[in-house]
Design an enzyme around this catalytic site. Structure first.
Site, PDB file in Angstrom:
ATOM      1  CE  LYS A   1      -3.987  -2.279   0.605  1.00 41.58           C
ATOM      2  NZ  LYS A   1      -3.502  -3.485   0.770  1.00 41.58           N
TER       3      LYS A   1
HETATM    4  C1  LIG Z   1      -4.395  -4.810   0.248  1.00 48.33           C
HETATM    5  C2  LIG Z   1      -3.511  -6.186   0.336  1.00 48.33           C
HETATM    6  C3  LIG Z   1      -3.701  -7.274  -0.616  1.00 48.33           C
HETATM    7  C4  LIG Z   1      -4.956  -7.273  -1.600  1.00 48.33           C
HETATM    8  O1  LIG Z   1      -4.558  -6.047  -2.449  1.00 48.33           O
HETATM    9  P1  LIG Z   1      -5.667  -5.592  -3.533  1.00 48.33           P
HETATM   10  O2  LIG Z   1      -5.142  -4.422  -4.271  1.00 48.33           O
HETATM   11  O3  LIG Z   1      -6.775  -5.070  -2.371  1.00 48.33           O
HETATM   12  O4  LIG Z   1      -6.478  -6.552  -4.216  1.00 48.33           O
HETATM   13  C5  LIG Z   1      -2.661  -8.323  -0.410  1.00 48.33           C
HETATM   14  N1  LIG Z   1      -1.781  -8.355   0.449  1.00 48.33           N
HETATM   15  C6  LIG Z   1      -1.655  -7.453   1.119  1.00 48.33           C
HETATM   16  C7  LIG Z   1      -0.612  -7.618   2.112  1.00 48.33           C
HETATM   17  C8  LIG Z   1      -2.203  -6.270   1.263  1.00 48.33           C
HETATM   18  O5  LIG Z   1      -2.058  -5.386   2.098  1.00 48.33           O
END
Ligand SMILES: *Cc1c(COP(=O)(O)O)cnc(C)c1O
Length: 500
Positions: free
Chosen positions: A118
């Site tokens: 993120k």
């Molecule tokens: C948010 C997240 C995901 C999923 O990603 P999306 O873009 O919501 O599909 C997978 N792994 C981790 C560690 C995340 O923080």
């Protein structure tokens, strides 16, 4: 480029004759369109691979890609955003290092300040928002409403804390995140941050936040107090575009290290929740990156696996709390953007599907759309399989995966067994194993059940020799500042309480 060929943004639910075209600044500030749809670019710009790109830095690549999409930003504005975002906050000089083992490479997207992917987008979104607000002459204070399954919340808090003219409010499922994720959020400093636990799951948080975006009365009330909402969730187009960059970067790195030749097709595997990360890979392919197959990996909340296999999206099922909590999602928001693309930008079709989802808790896509979905493969892993996978790869390669990336690796392995497709595969490695220390230690067989996750962080480090990442060193000793928990139906009251 002529002005008419420039990219604008419109809602996935706006039919051509009623389309309100938005600039990138409008779209990023609004977060979500008035009609409840998501902003999408009017077309995908072509960004071909050239020899000159091979030695391009992450920041230069980001600038080049953003200049195609952020058509109302000047080059200097884009440059300032990128340089402020991708700096020494990242613990690796090339931002997203690659680890290759035979036919598979992991692109590590977790070297930013909160140890999850993120950070890739949330390091830059605040600068996009500030720039957009100043370009549009917005005087109101911007309130970032965020629902999180654990990682978005902390990454957004880090990105927005102590920024003038912005407040951020984060809602997380109080029993649905890892100990480290929770502590990262409850200890957040900053004079403009609120962090609230809810007794509900991520879908409850996301629905509550989406409803506030569409609540005109609430918006008017807050406008009188000079507040306006925006979103840090991946419904915001400003979250999605930065994620395209690392697929290009990783591809170029594969060429640089000699694993593939420029132009070769690769497969991409993504551990998926809200469908933002994998959608960015899809956008990259539409721009010209040679991707063959998208392998969409889920945990036991495998609504996306079922959708890819059947063309039916059905949310009437139990919500499971798993060891990969950032993927514990049933209402996968960004899928709407894929539906828009698969229907050849048919907003009335998207409207029909979204109305079905709301009234009947399910929708069925047409055969034509289903056919186009065949570039996606869907699979899932149980918690037991996830922990086994962590152990197996660690034993074989001395490489430690977090639980989400382990889900991806398991589904990738199933895909290869099932299809015999040995195309080189890039796996999005979405979090540091230390963020999910308890589960990862269980996978390695060193969790005796008598230690909390903070003790297990040290045990993991001792066992593997991997240094504890700076951002979570001594996390357990930090002061908790945010301890409030509310009912899942009380999000709006809480926002009013904070702002009025
Ligand atoms: C948010 C997240 C995901 C999923 O990603 P999306 O873009 O919501 O599909 C997978 N792994 C981790 C560690 C995340 O923080």
């Amino acid at each position: 480029m002529t002005l008419t060929s420039q990219i604008t943004y419109s809602s996935t639910r706006a039919t051509k004759n009623k389309q309100e075209e938005a600039t990138f600044s409008d779209a990023v500030l609004k977060g979500i369109a008035k009609d409840g749809g998501l902003f999408v670019p009017s077309k995908f710009p072509n960004y071909p691979l050239t020899d000159a790109l091979i030695n391009t830095s992450y920041a230069s690549l980001a600038k080049a890609i953003f200049s195609l999409y952020l058509t109302d930003f000047t080059e200097i504005e884009i440059e300032k955003c990128v340089d402020a975002a991708y700096d020494s906050k990242f613990s690796c000089a090339n931002i997203v290092p690659l680890k290759t083992f035979g036919e598979v490479s992991f692109v590590e997207l977790f070297h930013g300040s909160t140890l999850a992917f993120k950070d890739m987008a949330l390091s830059i979104l605040p600068y996009f928002l500030k720039t957009a607000a100043s370009k549009l002459g917005v005087q109101d204070e911007i309130v970032i409403l965020t629902a999180t399954s654990g990682d978005t919340g902390k990454a957004a808090l880090e990105g927005f804390s102590n920024l003038d003219g912005i407040k951020i409010i984060v809602f997380y499922p109080t029993d649905g995140v890892s100990e480290v994720q929770k502590k990262q959020m409850t200890t957040q400093e900053g004079n403009n941050v609120s962090v609230i636990g809810i007794t509900g799951n991520f879908d409850d948080a996301q629905t509550g936040v989406k409803n506030m975006f569409l609540d005109e009365a609430l918006k008017n009330l807050l406008a009188e107090k000079n507040y306006r909402f925006s979103s840090a969730n991946s419904i915001n187009i400003g979250r999605l575009l930065p994620q395209i960059v690392y697929y290009y970067h990783a591809y170029l790195e594969l060429v640089r290290e000699g694993t593939i030749s420029s132009g070769d097709l690769i497969n991409v595997t993504v551990p998926t929740g809200n469908f933002g990360n994998i959608l960015a890979a899809y956008y990259a392919k539409e721009m010209g990156l040679p991707i063959n197959k998208f392998i969409c990996a889920s945990n036991v909340n495998h609504i996306l696996t079922d959708f890819i296999n059947t063309g039916i999206y059905d949310i009437d099922r139990a919500f499971e709390v798993t060891k990969s909590p950032s993927m514990d999602i049933l209402i996968s928001s960004n899928l709407e953007r894929l539906l828009y693309a698969l229907s050849d930008q048919d907003a009335s079709e998207v409207n029909r599907l979204m109305t079905d989802l709301k009234s009947n808790h399910r929708y069925v896509i047409s055969n034509e759309m289903k056919k186009k979905l065949s570039t996606f493969y869907g699979g899932f892993a149980t918690d037991t399989e996830t922990l086994e996978t962590i152990n197996t790869l660690y034993k074989a390669q001395h490489y430690l995966l977090d639980t989400h990336t382990a889900v991806a690796y398991k589904v990738y392995s199933d895909y290869v067994k099932e299809t015999g497709d040995h195309t080189h595969t890039l796996i999005a490695s979405t979090a540091s194993p230390y963020k999910f220390a308890g589960a990862v230690a269980s996978g390695l067989g060193i969790n005796d059940g008598h230690h909390n996750d903070f003790e297990l962080i040290h045990m993991l480090s001792k066992h593997t020799g991997l240094a504890i990442p700076k951002p979570i060193e001594n996390l357990d000793l930090r002061v908790e500042r945010h301890t409030k928990t509310i009912s899942k139906d009380a999000l709006k009251e809480e926002v009013l309480h904070i702002l009025t």
